[in-house]
Design a protein around this motif. Structure first.
Motif, PDB file in Angstrom:
ATOM      1  N   THR A  98      -5.732  -8.640  -3.947  1.00 38.63           N
ATOM      2  CA  THR A  98      -5.131  -7.707  -4.886  1.00 38.63           C
ATOM      3  C   THR A  98      -6.138  -7.504  -6.009  1.00 38.63           C
ATOM      4  OG1 THR A  98      -3.160  -7.232  -6.222  1.00 38.63           O
ATOM      5  CG2 THR A  98      -3.929  -9.522  -6.210  1.00 38.63           C
ATOM      6  N   PHE A  99      -6.212  -6.283  -6.547  1.00 35.80           N
ATOM      7  CA  PHE A  99      -7.190  -5.969  -7.582  1.00 35.80           C
ATOM      8  C   PHE A  99      -6.701  -4.745  -8.346  1.00 35.80           C
ATOM      9  CE2 PHE A  99      -8.556  -4.964  -3.257  1.00 35.80           C
ATOM     10  CZ  PHE A  99      -8.506  -3.578  -3.249  1.00 35.80           C
ATOM     11  N   GLY A 100      -7.255  -4.557  -9.536  1.00 42.01           N
ATOM     12  CA  GLY A 100      -6.792  -3.468 -10.389  1.00 42.01           C
ATOM     13  C   GLY A 100      -5.395  -3.721 -10.916  1.00 42.01           C
ATOM     14  N   ASN A 101      -5.009  -4.990 -11.029  1.00 44.75           N
ATOM     15  CA  ASN A 101      -3.639  -5.334 -11.436  1.00 44.75           C
ATOM     16  C   ASN A 101      -3.475  -5.153 -12.937  1.00 44.75           C
ATOM     17  OD1 ASN A 101      -4.654  -6.981  -9.084  1.00 44.75           O
ATOM     18  ND2 ASN A 101      -2.454  -7.265  -8.849  1.00 44.75           N
ATOM     19  N   ALA A 157     -13.792 -12.631  -6.992  1.00 48.16           N
ATOM     20  CA  ALA A 157     -13.021 -13.843  -7.283  1.00 48.16           C
ATOM     21  C   ALA A 157     -12.421 -13.821  -8.683  1.00 48.16           C
ATOM     22  CB  ALA A 157     -13.910 -15.074  -7.115  1.00 48.16           C
ATOM     23  N   ALA A 158     -12.980 -12.991  -9.575  1.00 47.83           N
ATOM     24  CA  ALA A 158     -12.477 -12.916 -10.945  1.00 47.83           C
ATOM     25  C   ALA A 158     -11.315 -11.941 -11.083  1.00 47.83           C
ATOM     26  CB  ALA A 158     -13.608 -12.513 -11.888  1.00 47.83           C
ATOM     27  N   HIS A 159     -11.031 -11.162 -10.040  1.00 41.83           N
ATOM     28  CA  HIS A 159      -9.883 -10.262 -10.027  1.00 41.83           C
ATOM     29  C   HIS A 159      -8.611 -11.015  -9.606  1.00 41.83           C
ATOM     30  CE1 HIS A 159     -12.837  -7.003 -10.170  1.00 41.83           C
ATOM     31  NE2 HIS A 159     -11.861  -6.124 -10.248  1.00 41.83           N
ATOM     32  N   GLY A 160      -7.470 -10.327  -9.744  1.00 41.09           N
ATOM     33  CA  GLY A 160      -6.234 -10.831  -9.163  1.00 41.09           C
ATOM     34  C   GLY A 160      -5.236 -11.368 -10.160  1.00 41.09           C
ATOM     35  N   PHE A 161      -4.893 -12.645 -10.024  1.00 38.51           N
ATOM     36  CA  PHE A 161      -3.793 -13.219 -10.793  1.00 38.51           C
ATOM     37  C   PHE A 161      -4.091 -14.689 -11.042  1.00 38.51           C
ATOM     38  CE2 PHE A 161       0.656 -14.400 -11.664  1.00 38.51           C
ATOM     39  CZ  PHE A 161       1.124 -13.269 -12.321  1.00 38.51           C
ATOM     40  N   GLN A 180     -11.189 -20.809 -11.364  1.00 33.71           N
ATOM     41  CA  GLN A 180     -11.199 -20.685 -12.816  1.00 33.71           C
ATOM     42  C   GLN A 180     -10.395 -19.456 -13.237  1.00 33.71           C
ATOM     43  OE1 GLN A 180     -15.431 -20.306 -13.058  1.00 33.71           O
ATOM     44  NE2 GLN A 180     -15.793 -22.492 -13.413  1.00 33.71           N
ATOM     45  N   PHE A 181     -10.022 -19.422 -14.508  1.00 29.94           N
ATOM     46  CA  PHE A 181      -9.266 -18.289 -15.020  1.00 29.94           C
ATOM     47  C   PHE A 181     -10.071 -17.010 -14.849  1.00 29.94           C
ATOM     48  CE2 PHE A 181      -7.556 -15.569 -18.467  1.00 29.94           C
ATOM     49  CZ  PHE A 181      -6.219 -15.576 -18.095  1.00 29.94           C
ATOM     50  N   GLY A 182      -9.407 -15.957 -14.345  1.00 28.84           N
ATOM     51  CA  GLY A 182     -10.076 -14.710 -14.042  1.00 28.84           C
ATOM     52  C   GLY A 182     -10.458 -13.910 -15.271  1.00 28.84           C
ATOM     53  N   TYR A 183     -11.062 -12.761 -15.018  1.00 29.13           N
ATOM     54  CA  TYR A 183     -11.595 -11.929 -16.096  1.00 29.13           C
ATOM     55  C   TYR A 183     -10.553 -10.900 -16.527  1.00 29.13           C
ATOM     56  CZ  TYR A 183     -15.450  -9.920 -18.809  1.00 29.13           C
ATOM     57  OH  TYR A 183     -16.270  -9.502 -19.829  1.00 29.13           O
ATOM     58  N   ASN A 184     -10.736 -10.332 -17.707  1.00 26.10           N
ATOM     59  CA  ASN A 184      -9.935  -9.219 -18.241  1.00 26.10           C
ATOM     60  C   ASN A 184      -8.444  -9.339 -17.952  1.00 26.10           C
ATOM     61  OD1 ASN A 184     -11.622  -7.796 -19.865  1.00 26.10           O
ATOM     62  ND2 ASN A 184     -12.364  -6.435 -18.258  1.00 26.10           N
ATOM     63  N   CYS A 185      -7.840 -10.249 -18.688  1.00 21.23           N
ATOM     64  CA  CYS A 185      -6.407 -10.512 -18.574  1.00 21.23           C
ATOM     65  C   CYS A 185      -5.607  -9.326 -19.108  1.00 21.23           C
ATOM     66  CB  CYS A 185      -6.058 -11.781 -19.330  1.00 21.23           C
ATOM     67  SG  CYS A 185      -6.946 -11.968 -20.906  1.00 21.23           S
ATOM     68  N   ASN A 234      -2.185 -11.231 -15.077  1.00 23.77           N
ATOM     69  CA  ASN A 234      -3.017 -10.339 -14.260  1.00 23.77           C
ATOM     70  C   ASN A 234      -4.462 -10.387 -14.736  1.00 23.77           C
ATOM     71  OD1 ASN A 234      -1.078  -9.311 -12.551  1.00 23.77           O
ATOM     72  ND2 ASN A 234      -0.727  -7.440 -13.716  1.00 23.77           N
ATOM     73  N   ASN A 235      -5.389 -10.425 -13.796  1.00 24.34           N
ATOM     74  CA  ASN A 235      -6.812 -10.266 -14.106  1.00 24.34           C
ATOM     75  C   ASN A 235      -7.244  -8.937 -13.510  1.00 24.34           C
ATOM     76  OD1 ASN A 235      -6.705 -13.637 -13.459  1.00 24.34           O
ATOM     77  ND2 ASN A 235      -7.411 -12.920 -15.442  1.00 24.34           N
ATOM     78  N   GLU A 236      -7.284  -7.908 -14.348  1.00 21.03           N
ATOM     79  CA  GLU A 236      -7.315  -6.524 -13.880  1.00 21.03           C
ATOM     80  C   GLU A 236      -8.654  -6.092 -13.297  1.00 21.03           C
ATOM     81  OE1 GLU A 236      -6.165  -2.034 -15.445  1.00 21.03           O
ATOM     82  OE2 GLU A 236      -6.263  -3.697 -16.858  1.00 21.03           O
ATOM     83  N   TYR A 237      -9.735  -6.288 -14.032  1.00 19.17           N
ATOM     84  CA  TYR A 237     -11.022  -5.775 -13.571  1.00 19.17           C
ATOM     85  C   TYR A 237     -12.145  -6.587 -14.200  1.00 19.17           C
ATOM     86  CZ  TYR A 237     -11.820  -3.360 -18.046  1.00 19.17           C
ATOM     87  OH  TYR A 237     -12.029  -3.071 -19.374  1.00 19.17           O
ATOM     88  N   THR A 238     -13.367  -6.329 -13.771  1.00 19.20           N
ATOM     89  CA  THR A 238     -14.528  -7.047 -14.271  1.00 19.20           C
ATOM     90  C   THR A 238     -15.540  -6.089 -14.876  1.00 19.20           C
ATOM     91  OG1 THR A 238     -15.446  -6.959 -12.023  1.00 19.20           O
ATOM     92  CG2 THR A 238     -14.345  -9.002 -12.684  1.00 19.20           C
TER      93      THR A 238
END
Length: 686
Positions: free
Chosen positions: A261-264, A197-201, A146-151, A171-175
């Motif tokens: 990858t995280f914090g993107n 799983a909600a981080h990344g791209f 699913q689409f990640g958090y905090n685009c 980018n899904n930067e952080y949660t």
């Protein structure tokens, strides 16, 4: 433009209008901690005394007329740069929309004659196997589809032969678990796995919507391009540092494969059709179950690695610095993602250095080499540039693609030094140089190997005397004029821990005086500014440039503000510029993060040339406690894409008691990507 500023709320807090919750989850409370850069590199101290003395005297009187940029003289060397390079430029295009007024509405507010659509929100299905989003039935497996958090970053790439379809990369930067999860609904381990799983791209195919400038997500069953990249997705480490002993762990003895990858934060797109994603606040993800390796003390300190992370080591011991001291050396890079090849592993590009990458935007030098501009988003850190050794090849064939994909693994990495011109002209401008740190085969830093420079880039840069900056964030080159613009969001320590200089002019006394606030309540460069420079010969590959301050942001009624020479009483108030982009006419579009002037954050447009140069106009505002990310103006000029990050992330907000419910599809907020367009199907801004 008639306007009325809202009360200066949150002006006295250490984080501006950004909540303590945002600071904690996004950057690990970086502003509350000592500045990692303890080097004695100067902020153009050779002009400090004379410049500050002049500005202090001027601000004591009718300060509204103070010039702090090249407004009057820009018609000289900077404006002539395009012609000097033999380039013809189109006439300046003026913006005609009626500016949005500052507000605190829990919605996206756009100008009259415009509308916006939500393209995708947190939890929306990305892959065909993804279940429909149910906040009470979240699982790590479902979130990974699913689409990640905090685009944050938004990129759009064309699909060859499909005029009305495109690929959206985000980018899904952080949660933020306080807003994502019903209280006490999930056990701790499951919750952390969902967050990973909600981080990344997120990659998804989009298609034209109800109007010429509108876009919507293409049905997941009709595309094979949709893809999620998470904190656990396998990736390749590439470039000269790949395989170095510091990149090896128990799970990867060769130092060439890394998970996740995280914090993107921000990113960019390459001429060969890939996305670049910058890993920014990676340091805040690592815990420590015991003592840290003293051999890494200096390196850890320079990158803010303290062992106070998000608790992910409880479900994955690679996030424990005590047991896996090398794992953080595998993060903090630019990640290249090929959206046209869903099975291709993302690549972490060590050649672009390791630091808190805000973004990575590309241009071409006069001889066809690829240039990447890079900002290190930390108080007191630096601006970088990479120039490839080989030239870009046009074409979509496999040989051209194979050649181009390797361009970011071989070249030279530079760091910027800004110097004031020292003239008694009451302007903030000067010259600069790009100092070479390393090529792919030779280090230019004494005592450090190529791998040393690329892995501990901050420590390497400290030794060559570059210029400390105020949180250098997004950097973009104007496609029309060739000038480069950098958003420097703010620095509350300006004038205290950090000295004042021509490129970093505001100090705490100026801000206190201009806002008529108590001496203990306001400090530093709280509203940020936009730096402008032109490379020698208007060639992105050059190693020298001239710079000036294009915008000194804040309340236009405050004496220290400056808007490219345009009359201040006619502009929109703007605070904390974060990301920048350009429309096809060369107008600059700015998103903000942490507005301290009392309004919600938003997006602004400003001409960079012509009689309207510096006329900042607010284009939209975002909901309560949200940050405006992106933006991206489509090549046809019909659409502005943007990401609305962390709506409702206010101190005290919870899932059950939110301060925002935007986009108002549920009883809780959902970070989302939007597109804005004119309802008469004409170009944006005209």
């Amino acid at each position: 433009m008639p306007r009325r500023l809202l009360p200066l709320i949150n002006q006295t807090g250490p984080h501006g209008s950004r909540s303590a919750m945002t600071c904690h989850y996004r950057c690990g409370d970086a502003c509350d901690k000592p500045i990692p850069n303890t080097s004695d590199n100067q902020h153009m101290s050779q002009v400090l005394t004379s410049v500050v003395a002049r500005r202090s005297l001027l601000m004591g009187g009718a300060a509204a007329s103070v010039t702090v940029g090249l407004g009057a003289t820009l018609a000289g060397p900077a404006a002539a740069a395009g012609e000097a390079a033999g380039k013809r430029r189109a006439p300046a295009a003026e913006l005609a929309f009626r500016p949005v007024q500052p507000n605190v509405r829990d919605n996206v507010t756009v100008p009259a004659g415009y509308d916006y659509d939500v393209i995708v929100s947190w939890g929306d299905r990305i892959t065909p196997d993804a279940p429909r989003f149910n906040v009470y039935k979240q699982t790590p497996h479902a979130q990974a589809q699913q689409f990640g958090y905090n685009c944050d970053y938004v990129g759009v790439l064309p699909i060859e032969g499909k005029k009305n379809r495109a690929i959206l990369g985000v980018n899904n930067e952080y949660t933020d678990p306080e807003l994502m999860f019903p209280t006490d609904w999930y056990d701790d381990a499951t919750q952390k796995r969902i967050e990973m799983a909600a981080h990344g791209f997120s990659i998804l195919e989009i298609e034209r919507g109800r109007r010429d400038g509108a876009w919507k997500q293409r049905a997941v069953g009709k595309t094979k391009l949709n893809r999620r990249i998470t904190a656990e997705t396998p990736m390749r480490l590439t470039g000269p540092a790949a395989g170095d002993k510091r990149l090896r762990t128990r799970a990867d003895r060769k130092g060439r494969t890394v998970h996740g990858t995280f914090g993107n934060c921000s990113g960019g797109m390459t001429p060969w059709g890939t996305f670049l994603s910058g890993e920014e606040n990676f340091n805040g993800y690592f815990d420590a179950s015991g003592d840290l390796d003293p051999a890494y003390a200096d390196s850890y300190a320079r990158y803010g690695l303290t062992g106070e992370g998000r608790g992910w080591s409880g479900v994955d011991d690679r996030f424990d610095l005590t047991t896996e001291p090398n794992e953080p050396y595998r993060h903090g890079y630019v990640v290249e993602i090929d959206p046209h090849r869903p099975n291709a592993k993302p690549r972490k590009l060590t050649m672009l250095g390791r630091f808190k990458h805000e973004g990575a935007t590309t241009s071409l030098s006069e001889d066809g080499r690829v240039v990447v501009y890079l900002g290190d988003d930390e108080r007191g850190d630096y601006i970088y540039k990479f120039v490839s050794r080989q030239k870009f090849r046009k074409g979509n064939g496999p040989k051209a693609h194979e050649h181009n994909v390797g361009l970011l693994e071989d070249g030279t990495l530079y760091v910027a030094k800004f110097t004031g011109d020292g003239l008694d002209d009451d302007e903030y401008d000067g010259t600069g140089e790009w100092i070479a740190l390393t090529s792919a085969t030779e280090s230019y830093v004494d005592g450090m190997s190529v791998a040393d420079v690329l892995i501990d880039t901050r420590l390497a840069a400290d030794t060559v005397s570059p210029t400390k900056m105020d949180r250098p964030e997004d950097i973009e080159r104007n496609p029309v004029t060739g000038r480069v613009y950098a958003a420097l969001t703010n620095n509350s320590a300006r004038g205290a821990d950090h000295p004042v200089d021509e490129a970093n002019p505001l100090d705490s006394s100026m801000v206190r005086e201009s806002l008529d606030a108590p001496l203990t309540s306001a400090s530093g460069n709280r509203n940020g500014y936009v730096l402008e420079w032109v490379e020698r010969g208007n060639d992105a590959g050059a190693t020298a440039f001239r710079w000036n301050l294009f915008l000194v942001c804040g309340d236009p009624e405050a004496p220290e503000t400056y808007f490219g020479g345009f009359p201040k009483e006619q502009v929109s108030p703007i605070s904390c510029p974060d990301n920048v982009a350009f429309d096809p006419a060369g107008n600059l579009w700015i998103s903000t993060d942490g507005n301290v002037l009392g309004s919600n954050d938003g997006m602004f447009a400003v001409p960079t040339r012509g009689r309207e140069r510096g006329n900042v106009r607010q284009f939209l505002t975002v909901p309560v406690a949200a940050e405006m990310c992106g933006p991206l103006v489509s090549q046809d000029g019909l659409t502005v894409f943007a990401a609305v990050q962390h709506p409702g992330e206010s101190d005290g907000a919870t899932f059950e008691e939110p301060t925002s419910t935007w986009p108002h599809t549920d009883r809780f907020p959902r970070p989302s990507v939007i597109c804005t367009y004119r309802i008469d199907n004409q170009r944006i801004g005209r």
